[in-house]
Design a protein around this motif. Structure first.
Motif, PDB file in Angstrom:
ATOM      1  N   ASN A 113      81.905  68.365 -82.560  1.00  0.00           N
ATOM      2  CA  ASN A 113      81.311  68.220 -83.896  1.00  0.00           C
ATOM      3  C   ASN A 113      79.831  67.828 -83.876  1.00  0.00           C
ATOM      4  N   PRO A 114      78.980  68.596 -83.196  1.00  0.00           N
ATOM      5  CA  PRO A 114      77.545  68.294 -83.259  1.00  0.00           C
ATOM      6  C   PRO A 114      76.990  68.579 -84.653  1.00  0.00           C
ATOM      7  N   LEU A 115      76.107  67.717 -85.103  1.00  0.00           N
ATOM      8  CA  LEU A 115      75.418  67.938 -86.379  1.00  0.00           C
ATOM      9  C   LEU A 115      74.051  68.572 -86.138  1.00  0.00           C
ATOM     10  N   LEU A 116      73.317  68.005 -85.202  1.00  0.00           N
ATOM     11  CA  LEU A 116      71.963  68.454 -84.882  1.00  0.00           C
ATOM     12  C   LEU A 116      71.844  68.554 -83.365  1.00  0.00           C
ATOM     13  N   ILE A 117      71.195  69.624 -82.894  1.00  0.00           N
ATOM     14  CA  ILE A 117      71.025  69.832 -81.457  1.00  0.00           C
ATOM     15  C   ILE A 117      69.542  70.033 -81.157  1.00  0.00           C
ATOM     16  N   VAL A 118      69.080  69.378 -80.103  1.00  0.00           N
ATOM     17  CA  VAL A 118      67.699  69.528 -79.634  1.00  0.00           C
ATOM     18  C   VAL A 118      67.713  70.243 -78.290  1.00  0.00           C
ATOM     19  N   GLU A 119      66.872  71.272 -78.163  1.00  0.00           N
ATOM     20  CA  GLU A 119      66.657  71.935 -76.884  1.00  0.00           C
ATOM     21  C   GLU A 119      65.150  71.953 -76.602  1.00  0.00           C
ATOM     22  N   VAL A 120      64.782  71.534 -75.392  1.00  0.00           N
ATOM     23  CA  VAL A 120      63.395  71.633 -74.935  1.00  0.00           C
ATOM     24  C   VAL A 120      63.252  72.958 -74.207  1.00  0.00           C
ATOM     25  N   LEU A 121      62.333  73.794 -74.659  1.00  0.00           N
ATOM     26  CA  LEU A 121      62.221  75.152 -74.137  1.00  0.00           C
ATOM     27  C   LEU A 121      61.561  75.184 -72.764  1.00  0.00           C
ATOM     28  N   SER A 122      62.138  75.973 -71.871  1.00  0.00           N
ATOM     29  CA  SER A 122      61.579  76.230 -70.552  1.00  0.00           C
ATOM     30  C   SER A 122      61.304  77.722 -70.427  1.00  0.00           C
ATOM     31  N   LEU A 132      70.606  83.898 -78.208  1.00  0.00           N
ATOM     32  CA  LEU A 132      72.047  83.831 -77.962  1.00  0.00           C
ATOM     33  C   LEU A 132      72.609  82.434 -78.123  1.00  0.00           C
ATOM     34  N   LYS A 133      71.930  81.438 -77.552  1.00  0.00           N
ATOM     35  CA  LYS A 133      72.473  80.080 -77.641  1.00  0.00           C
ATOM     36  C   LYS A 133      72.498  79.611 -79.090  1.00  0.00           C
ATOM     37  N   TYR A 134      71.477  79.962 -79.846  1.00  0.00           N
ATOM     38  CA  TYR A 134      71.437  79.659 -81.275  1.00  0.00           C
ATOM     39  C   TYR A 134      72.594  80.348 -82.002  1.00  0.00           C
ATOM     40  N   GLU A 135      72.851  81.598 -81.644  1.00  0.00           N
ATOM     41  CA  GLU A 135      73.970  82.325 -82.245  1.00  0.00           C
ATOM     42  C   GLU A 135      75.301  81.640 -81.922  1.00  0.00           C
ATOM     43  N   TYR A 136      75.461  81.202 -80.687  1.00  0.00           N
ATOM     44  CA  TYR A 136      76.689  80.509 -80.296  1.00  0.00           C
ATOM     45  C   TYR A 136      76.850  79.207 -81.076  1.00  0.00           C
ATOM     46  N   TYR A 137      75.804  78.410 -81.127  1.00  0.00           N
ATOM     47  CA  TYR A 137      75.857  77.122 -81.823  1.00  0.00           C
ATOM     48  C   TYR A 137      76.230  77.289 -83.297  1.00  0.00           C
ATOM     49  N   ARG A 138      75.741  78.359 -83.918  1.00  0.00           N
ATOM     50  CA  ARG A 138      75.968  78.539 -85.362  1.00  0.00           C
ATOM     51  C   ARG A 138      77.431  78.773 -85.720  1.00  0.00           C
ATOM     52  N   THR A 139      78.264  79.057 -84.742  1.00  0.00           N
ATOM     53  CA  THR A 139      79.701  79.229 -85.024  1.00  0.00           C
ATOM     54  C   THR A 139      80.435  77.895 -85.109  1.00  0.00           C
ATOM     55  N   ILE A 140      79.768  76.793 -84.790  1.00  0.00           N
ATOM     56  CA  ILE A 140      80.388  75.464 -84.864  1.00  0.00           C
ATOM     57  C   ILE A 140      80.273  74.964 -86.305  1.00  0.00           C
ATOM     58  N   PRO A 141      81.371  74.688 -86.991  1.00  0.00           N
ATOM     59  CA  PRO A 141      81.325  74.336 -88.414  1.00  0.00           C
ATOM     60  C   PRO A 141      80.444  73.130 -88.741  1.00  0.00           C
ATOM     61  N   SER A 142      80.403  72.134 -87.886  1.00  0.00           N
ATOM     62  CA  SER A 142      79.651  70.908 -88.175  1.00  0.00           C
ATOM     63  C   SER A 142      78.147  71.053 -87.955  1.00  0.00           C
ATOM     64  N   PHE A 143      77.725  72.104 -87.270  1.00  0.00           N
ATOM     65  CA  PHE A 143      76.336  72.272 -86.844  1.00  0.00           C
ATOM     66  C   PHE A 143      75.435  72.625 -88.019  1.00  0.00           C
ATOM     67  N   LYS A 144      74.382  71.801 -88.254  1.00  0.00           N
ATOM     68  CA  LYS A 144      73.533  71.993 -89.426  1.00  0.00           C
ATOM     69  C   LYS A 144      72.049  72.138 -89.095  1.00  0.00           C
ATOM     70  N   GLU A 145      71.632  71.734 -87.892  1.00  0.00           N
ATOM     71  CA  GLU A 145      70.195  71.813 -87.606  1.00  0.00           C
ATOM     72  C   GLU A 145      69.939  71.987 -86.110  1.00  0.00           C
ATOM     73  N   TYR A 146      68.926  72.799 -85.815  1.00  0.00           N
ATOM     74  CA  TYR A 146      68.569  73.158 -84.441  1.00  0.00           C
ATOM     75  C   TYR A 146      67.089  72.891 -84.262  1.00  0.00           C
ATOM     76  N   VAL A 147      66.749  72.080 -83.272  1.00  0.00           N
ATOM     77  CA  VAL A 147      65.364  71.673 -83.044  1.00  0.00           C
ATOM     78  C   VAL A 147      64.920  72.186 -81.680  1.00  0.00           C
ATOM     79  N   LEU A 148      63.897  73.046 -81.672  1.00  0.00           N
ATOM     80  CA  LEU A 148      63.361  73.599 -80.437  1.00  0.00           C
ATOM     81  C   LEU A 148      61.994  72.975 -80.176  1.00  0.00           C
ATOM     82  N   VAL A 149      61.858  72.337 -79.022  1.00  0.00           N
ATOM     83  CA  VAL A 149      60.631  71.639 -78.647  1.00  0.00           C
ATOM     84  C   VAL A 149      59.968  72.396 -77.498  1.00  0.00           C
TER      85      VAL A 149
END
Length: 202
Positions: A113-122, A132-149
């Motif tokens: 049940n992640p709400l917000l996920i942070v990924e640091v880009l390499s 793709l990873k964003y597409e995968y994460y979006r299938t999780i019902p609780s997921f509401k925000e994605y932060v790319l640094v």
């Protein structure tokens, strides 16, 4: 003769294994591995800037939550996320959970049940993280925000889910910008503090 290890290279096994075998191996492994529908992918080591930015993001979010007495939990890259629809277990750089974690089969290292996920880009993962990873994460019902640094420039992208299930992307650049995390009560993420001390182009 000793040779230097290649950083950021991702190794993928070709023989499929069960989830049970994956967890048994991962519990004993020195390096982290992700599970992709039976295939095992070894996680590459992070750079100094990568680790620093992930840690700073966790610190800044935690400070805001504590100052405002908000019931969210923030974890780092040791927490796995279960993506049921694609039969995956992946490691984010940071994850925010609302109030109480829900664990996959009672495993205390894997949440569903992640709400917000942070990924640091390499360099080796940025296209995967954005697509793709964003597409995968979006299938999780609780997921509401994605932060790319970004780690090579002072730039943060925030993907926020709307009430109609569409997503809005907001981009923030430079020391004067402050990224807003709407999923956790408009938590501010000042880029000047996030990138403080790092030699990165503005």
């Amino acid at each position: 003769m000793l040779t230097k290890p290649i950083r950021r290279k991702v190794l993928l096994s070709t023989q499929k294994v069960s989830i049970e075998d994956y967890f048994r191996a991962e519990d004993k492994a020195i390096h982290k591995h992700e599970y992709h529908n039976g295939l095992i992918k070894r996680m590459a080591g992070g750079t100094f800037n990568h680790d620093n930015l992930a840690g700073k993001a966790i610190t800044l979010i935690n400070l805001f939550l504590e100052e405002n007495d908000l019931s969210y939990l923030v974890n780092g890259s040791d927490t796995k996320i279960r993506i049921e629809q694609y039969n995956k277990f992946v490691y984010p750089d940071a994850v925010v959970i609302c109030e109480k974690p829900e664990f996959y089969q009672n495993r205390k290292d894997t949440i569903i049940n992640p709400l917000l996920i942070v990924e640091v880009l390499s360099d080796s993962t940025k296209e995967y993280d954005r697509t793709l990873k964003y597409e995968y994460y979006r299938t999780i019902p609780s997921f509401k925000e994605y932060v790319l640094v970004h780690q090579d420039t002072k730039h943060v992208s925030v993907y926020t889910k709307q009430t109609d299930n569409t997503w809005i992307v907001r981009d923030y650049d430079g020391d004067d910008a402050t990224a807003i995390l709407y999923a956790i009560q408009e938590c501010p993420l000042p880029l000047k503090r996030l990138y403080r001390g790092l030699e990165i182009d503005a």
